[in-house]
Write a protein that holds these residues in place. Structure first.
Motif, PDB file in Angstrom:
ATOM      1  N   LEU A 166      63.466  22.009  18.695  1.00 17.64           N
ATOM      2  CA  LEU A 166      63.915  22.696  19.689  1.00 17.64           C
ATOM      3  C   LEU A 166      62.881  23.921  20.047  1.00 17.64           C
ATOM      4  N   ALA A 167      62.207  24.625  18.919  1.00 17.53           N
ATOM      5  CA  ALA A 167      61.259  25.476  19.256  1.00 17.53           C
ATOM      6  C   ALA A 167      60.144  24.818  20.023  1.00 17.53           C
ATOM      7  N   VAL A 168      59.752  23.548  19.591  1.00 21.92           N
ATOM      8  CA  VAL A 168      58.465  22.942  20.406  1.00 21.92           C
ATOM      9  C   VAL A 168      58.972  22.817  21.853  1.00 21.92           C
TER      10      VAL A 168
ATOM     11  N   VAL B  88      62.705  31.658  15.515  1.00 19.95           N
ATOM     12  CA  VAL B  88      63.141  30.067  15.344  1.00 19.95           C
ATOM     13  C   VAL B  88      62.001  29.226  14.507  1.00 19.95           C
ATOM     14  N   LEU B  89      60.865  29.815  14.687  1.00 19.28           N
ATOM     15  CA  LEU B  89      59.906  28.988  13.757  1.00 19.28           C
ATOM     16  C   LEU B  89      60.172  29.403  12.409  1.00 19.28           C
ATOM     17  N   MET B  90      60.389  30.650  12.092  1.00 15.03           N
ATOM     18  CA  MET B  90      60.730  30.836  10.598  1.00 15.03           C
ATOM     19  C   MET B  90      62.202  30.088  10.213  1.00 15.03           C
TER      20      MET B  90
ATOM     21  N   THR C 174      68.721  29.026  25.815  1.00 20.12           N
ATOM     22  CA  THR C 174      68.020  28.463  24.870  1.00 20.12           C
ATOM     23  C   THR C 174      67.988  29.106  23.623  1.00 20.12           C
ATOM     24  N   ARG C 175      68.286  30.693  23.535  1.00 17.85           N
ATOM     25  CA  ARG C 175      68.604  31.442  22.465  1.00 17.85           C
ATOM     26  C   ARG C 175      69.640  31.071  21.645  1.00 17.85           C
ATOM     27  N   LEU C 176      70.727  30.724  22.429  1.00 16.02           N
ATOM     28  CA  LEU C 176      72.090  30.153  22.035  1.00 16.02           C
ATOM     29  C   LEU C 176      71.995  28.853  21.507  1.00 16.02           C
ATOM     30  N   ALA C 177      71.031  28.076  22.012  1.00 16.31           N
ATOM     31  CA  ALA C 177      70.970  26.704  21.387  1.00 16.31           C
ATOM     32  C   ALA C 177      70.535  26.654  20.064  1.00 16.31           C
TER      33      ALA C 177
ATOM     34  N   PHE D  20      71.413  21.093  22.293  1.00 15.89           N
ATOM     35  CA  PHE D  20      70.420  20.520  22.972  1.00 15.89           C
ATOM     36  C   PHE D  20      70.748  20.287  24.717  1.00 15.89           C
ATOM     37  N   GLY D  21      71.968  20.224  24.978  1.00 19.78           N
ATOM     38  CA  GLY D  21      72.325  20.155  26.355  1.00 19.78           C
ATOM     39  C   GLY D  21      72.015  21.674  26.903  1.00 19.78           C
TER      40      GLY D  21
END
Length: 407
Positions: free
Chosen positions: A324-326, A281-283, A345-348, A386-387
């Motif tokens: 979202l990563a933060v 996610v950071l990448m 969260t991974r799906l988000a 985000f939900g």
């Protein structure tokens, strides 16, 4: 990757709801940011059809840009800085009334943008300028008290954001839509600079934790001269725009800035652990920002697309994934949980990436337009992302690790 068990770890303790919301900035502002990011664009696209009920002289698209930058991302910025900055320079974190004052100003700032109410512009403008100014002054005060320079770069970028926001609001108050759009465009790019600074601070400890969970060693040590390369090149490109450089020259500067973020993305290739969602996610945040800026530069050099689509690639994909990563990383650490994201969260993360691609690539002529009303699918995926994160995070909002109350 394996995930930590859902909910707080056994050594965590619960705190009352009213205390939880005022205990640390992330507990109050991350949910506010997620709600605003999920609902405002969806309402704008699905309910109001790219219009606003009270919009007058100012185009609804200008309201949309302002609300995403100073609404959704503004709340994320407050939550991140009030949570992370005290740790960086070892000072007490703001709590209670201080957080609610910032939240109140932020909320008042949203009144005009909710429906495009021009009559509320002066009040909303003062409120937005109020929270940005208070945030910058608080960071300056902490830096002075600790005689620390660690926050100077953030202070400078937040000051630049305040200037862009003030000029955008002035243009909106005077009915100058094109000028407002120009300064909001610059405000979004300033936020990309802030994203680069945040990624530089977050990536190193997260990657080292992934590579060595015992934290006895620090195997990941990026080149110090390249840590802030992306934000530095964004600053250079913005200065070039203000200096009135030609579209071709500014185009090359934005391509260079994008390459700086791609360099940040490349540092994520740390071996087999690259498949961990914390690293990906950071990448992805750096990669989307880089591709969007390079697409912006290419547009100014004659590529067959406009500037709006690559900007969405950078601001939706880069900032969306970065925020979202933060949320996910800070939310777990500060509620006493180990790294390891749950499936929502991974799906988000995936939905944000898909939403950004659906919003930008058809307009750039790189993929066919998706079925259905214009941008509706992108708005649905964005809101769902985000939900999902908020639904995943909410049970642990009241928890923190034993010992964290010392700060």
């Amino acid at each position: 990757m394996s995930c930590a068990a859902h909910g707080p770890a056994p050594e965590n303790r619960s705190i009352p709801w009213q205390r939880a919301l005022s205990d640390e900035g992330f507990r109050l502002f991350f949910p506010l940011s997620a709600l605003h990011a999920a609902l405002w664009p969806f309402l704008w696209v699905a309910l109001w059809g790219f219009d606003l009920p009270l919009a007058g002289e100012i185009a609804p698209g200008v309201w949309h840009a302002h609300e995403m930058i100073f609404g959704a991302w503004g709340a994320a910025l407050i939550g991140f800085m009030t949570t992370a900055a005290p740790e960086w320079i070892d000072t007490p974190r703001p709590r209670g009334r201080a957080l609610f004052v910032l939240a109140g100003l932020w909320a008042v700032g949203r009144l005009a943008g909710l429906l495009g109410a021009g009559a509320l512009l002066p009040l909303s403008a003062l409120a937005d300028l109020g929270w940005i100014t208070l945030l910058a002054l608080w960071l300056c005060r902490m830096s002075w008290q600790r005689q620390s320079t660690r926050l100077i770069s953030f202070i400078c970028w937040i000051a630049a954001l305040a200037v862009c926001g003030a000029l955008a609001r002035w243009a909106m108050l005077t009915g100058d839509g094109p000028m407002a759009a120009d300064w909001l465009h610059r405000a979004g790019l300033v936020f990309l600079g802030l994203l680069g600074l945040a990624l530089a601070r977050i990536t190193v400890p997260v990657t080292n934790h992934v590579l060595d969970p015992s934290e006895e060693t620090s195997p990941f040590r990026p080149h110090p001269g390249r840590m802030n390369l992306g934000p530095g090149l964004v600053a250079l490109a913005l200065l070039g725009e203000l200096a009135g450089l030609s579209p071709a020259v500014s185009g090359f500067l934005w391509i260079a800035a994008g390459a700086g973020y791609m360099d940040r993305m490349a540092e994520g290739f740390v071996g087999r652990e690259v498949v961990r969602s914390e690293i990906l996610v950071l990448m992805g945040a750096a990669g989307f920002a880089g591709l969007g800026l390079m697409g912006l530069g290419a547009a100014r050099l004659g590529a067959p697309w406009g500037e709006v689509a690559p900007l969405h690639l950078a601001l939706m994909g880069g900032l969306g994934l970065g925020v979202l990563a933060v949320f996910a990383i800070a939310g777990r650490f500060h509620s006493g949980q180990a790294l390891g994201f749950h499936w929502p969260t991974r799906l988000a993360f995936g939905l944000v990436a898909l939403s950004a691609l659906l919003r930008a690539l058809p307009e750039m002529g790189l993929i066919p337009w998706p079925p259905g009303p214009l941008h509706l699918l992108a708005a649905v995926f964005w809101a769902a992302a985000f939900g999902l994160w908020l639904w995943d995070f909410w049970p642990s909002l009241r928890y923190r690790g034993i010992g964290s109350e010392a700060r």
